[in-house]
Design a protein around this motif. Structure first.
Motif, short mmCIF file in Angstrom:
data_model
loop_
_atom_site.label_atom_id
_atom_site.label_comp_id
_atom_site.label_asym_id
_atom_site.label_seq_id
_atom_site.Cartn_x
_atom_site.Cartn_y
_atom_site.Cartn_z
N SER A 218 0.83 -1.21 0.00
CA SER A 218 0.00 0.00 0.00
C SER A 218 0.85 1.25 0.00
O SER A 218 1.50 1.59 1.01
N ASN A 219 0.86 1.95 -1.14
CA ASN A 219 1.51 3.26 -1.20
C ASN A 219 0.74 4.26 -0.34
O ASN A 219 1.32 5.08 0.35
N GLY A 220 -0.60 4.15 -0.40
CA GLY A 220 -1.45 5.09 0.32
C GLY A 220 -1.27 5.01 1.82
O GLY A 220 -1.26 6.03 2.51
N LEU B 17 -5.08 -3.92 8.53
CA LEU B 17 -6.38 -3.83 7.87
C LEU B 17 -7.22 -2.73 8.50
O LEU B 17 -7.94 -1.98 7.81
N TYR B 18 -7.15 -2.62 9.82
CA TYR B 18 -7.84 -1.53 10.53
C TYR B 18 -7.35 -0.18 10.02
O TYR B 18 -8.14 0.74 9.76
N ASP B 19 -6.03 -0.06 9.86
CA ASP B 19 -5.45 1.21 9.42
C ASP B 19 -5.92 1.59 8.01
O ASP B 19 -6.09 2.77 7.70
N ILE B 20 -6.11 0.59 7.16
CA ILE B 20 -6.63 0.87 5.82
C ILE B 20 -8.03 1.47 5.93
O ILE B 20 -8.36 2.45 5.25
N CYS B 21 -8.85 0.89 6.79
CA CYS B 21 -10.21 1.42 6.99
C CYS B 21 -10.17 2.81 7.60
O CYS B 21 -10.99 3.67 7.26
N LYS B 22 -9.23 3.03 8.50
CA LYS B 22 -9.06 4.35 9.09
C LYS B 22 -8.67 5.37 8.02
O LYS B 22 -9.17 6.50 7.99
N MET B 23 -7.79 4.96 7.12
CA MET B 23 -7.34 5.83 6.04
C MET B 23 -8.51 6.25 5.16
O MET B 23 -8.58 7.38 4.69
N ASN C 129 6.93 0.31 1.76
CA ASN C 129 5.48 0.24 1.69
C ASN C 129 4.95 -0.89 2.57
O ASN C 129 5.52 -1.99 2.56
N PRO C 130 3.88 -0.67 3.32
CA PRO C 130 3.32 -1.75 4.14
C PRO C 130 2.85 -2.91 3.25
O PRO C 130 2.12 -2.70 2.28
N TYR D 248 0.63 6.94 7.14
CA TYR D 248 1.47 6.81 8.32
C TYR D 248 2.38 8.03 8.47
O TYR D 248 2.55 8.57 9.58
N LYS D 249 2.98 8.45 7.38
CA LYS D 249 3.87 9.60 7.41
C LYS D 249 3.13 10.86 7.85
O LYS D 249 3.63 11.64 8.66
N LYS D 250 1.92 11.02 7.34
CA LYS D 250 1.10 12.18 7.68
C LYS D 250 0.77 12.20 9.17
O LYS D 250 0.65 13.27 9.79
N ASN D 251 0.62 11.01 9.76
CA ASN D 251 0.23 10.91 11.17
C ASN D 251 1.41 10.61 12.10
O ASN D 251 1.22 10.21 13.25
#
Length: 228
Positions: free
Chosen positions: A85-87, A178-184, A102-103, A92-95
């Motif tokens: 995931s590039n996104g 997977l949680y972080d993807i949903c958070k994103m 990449n994760p 992560y960098k933003k936060n």
């Protein structure tokens, strides 16, 4: 009795005069790259790896060489497909979360993909010494264009990869990611579903998890309570 003297069927080789690594790259460059390039893939110079970026995800096809490769005595390679995931890296960098590279979201060896035609796979390896090379190339090509692209489709929507991994009922340690993807993507309901998916499994199995995984899940459960 006369079968003892039966001639072994001649095998057609491709570039058998090259070293195994060079030989595999030559085959990938000449026969596989023209099929994958129109789909956005590029073959990296320093690796036996095809990559492409699709939205927030990176699709990777990596060819592992066996350490036993030697001349035209042993020349084998094993395909692996993965989704990064590039996104999520940008998120992560933003936060303020430190993360190298990449994760990794999902990774499968070709031999474990149900849709992969395994007729010419020898315990997961394609063998350029004992099998007709043109047939190996054709099999690899068809598998990548069909089964491989089907695998990558799971990441074409925002959380499609999340639903896919949950459906496998086996990759529970990746729940925090997977949680972080949903958070994103600000999908609170799916994020909650992921944590419940993990805890339900944990309560009904003897399997143990690393402390780091359990701590990460607990942190996200706390975070979920404060998610507006």
């Amino acid at each position: 009795m006369f079968g003892i003297f039966k001639k072994k069927k001649k095998i057609d080789f491709l570039y058998s005069d090259l070293k195994p690594g060079d030989r595999i790259r030559r085959i990938l460059t000449e026969f596989i790259l023209p099929e994958l390039e129109p789909l956005g893939f590029r073959l990296h110079k320093s690796e036996l790896t095809f990559k492409r970026d699709i939205g927030d995800y990176q699709h990777i096809i990596y060819f592992q060489k066996t350490r036993m490769n030697s001349g035209n005595f042993v020349c084998k390679f094993m395909p692996h497909l993965s989704i990064e995931s590039n996104g999520l890296k940008k998120y992560y960098k933003k936060n303020g979360v430190k993360f190298s590279g990449n994760p990794m979201i999902h990774n499968r060896s070709a031999q474990y993909l149900e849709c992969w035609n395994k007729e010419l796979l020898d315990y997961g390896w394609y063998d350029l010494v004992n099998y007709d090379n043109n047939k190996v190339v054709e099999s690899l090509k068809n598998n990548l264009l069909n089964c491989g692209m089907e695998f990558f489709k799971h990441s074409e929507s925002e959380i499609g990869i999340v639903d896919y991994i949950m459906s496998l009922n086996s990759h529970y340690p990746i729940a925090p990611t997977l949680y972080d993807i949903c958070k994103m993507y600000n999908n609170k309901n799916k994020a909650k579903e992921i944590l419940n998916w993990f805890r339900d499994f944990q309560m009904n199995t003897d399997k143990t998890f690393d402390d780091s995984v359990l701590e990460s899940v607990t942190e996200r459960e706390t975070e979920l309570k404060n998610w507006l």
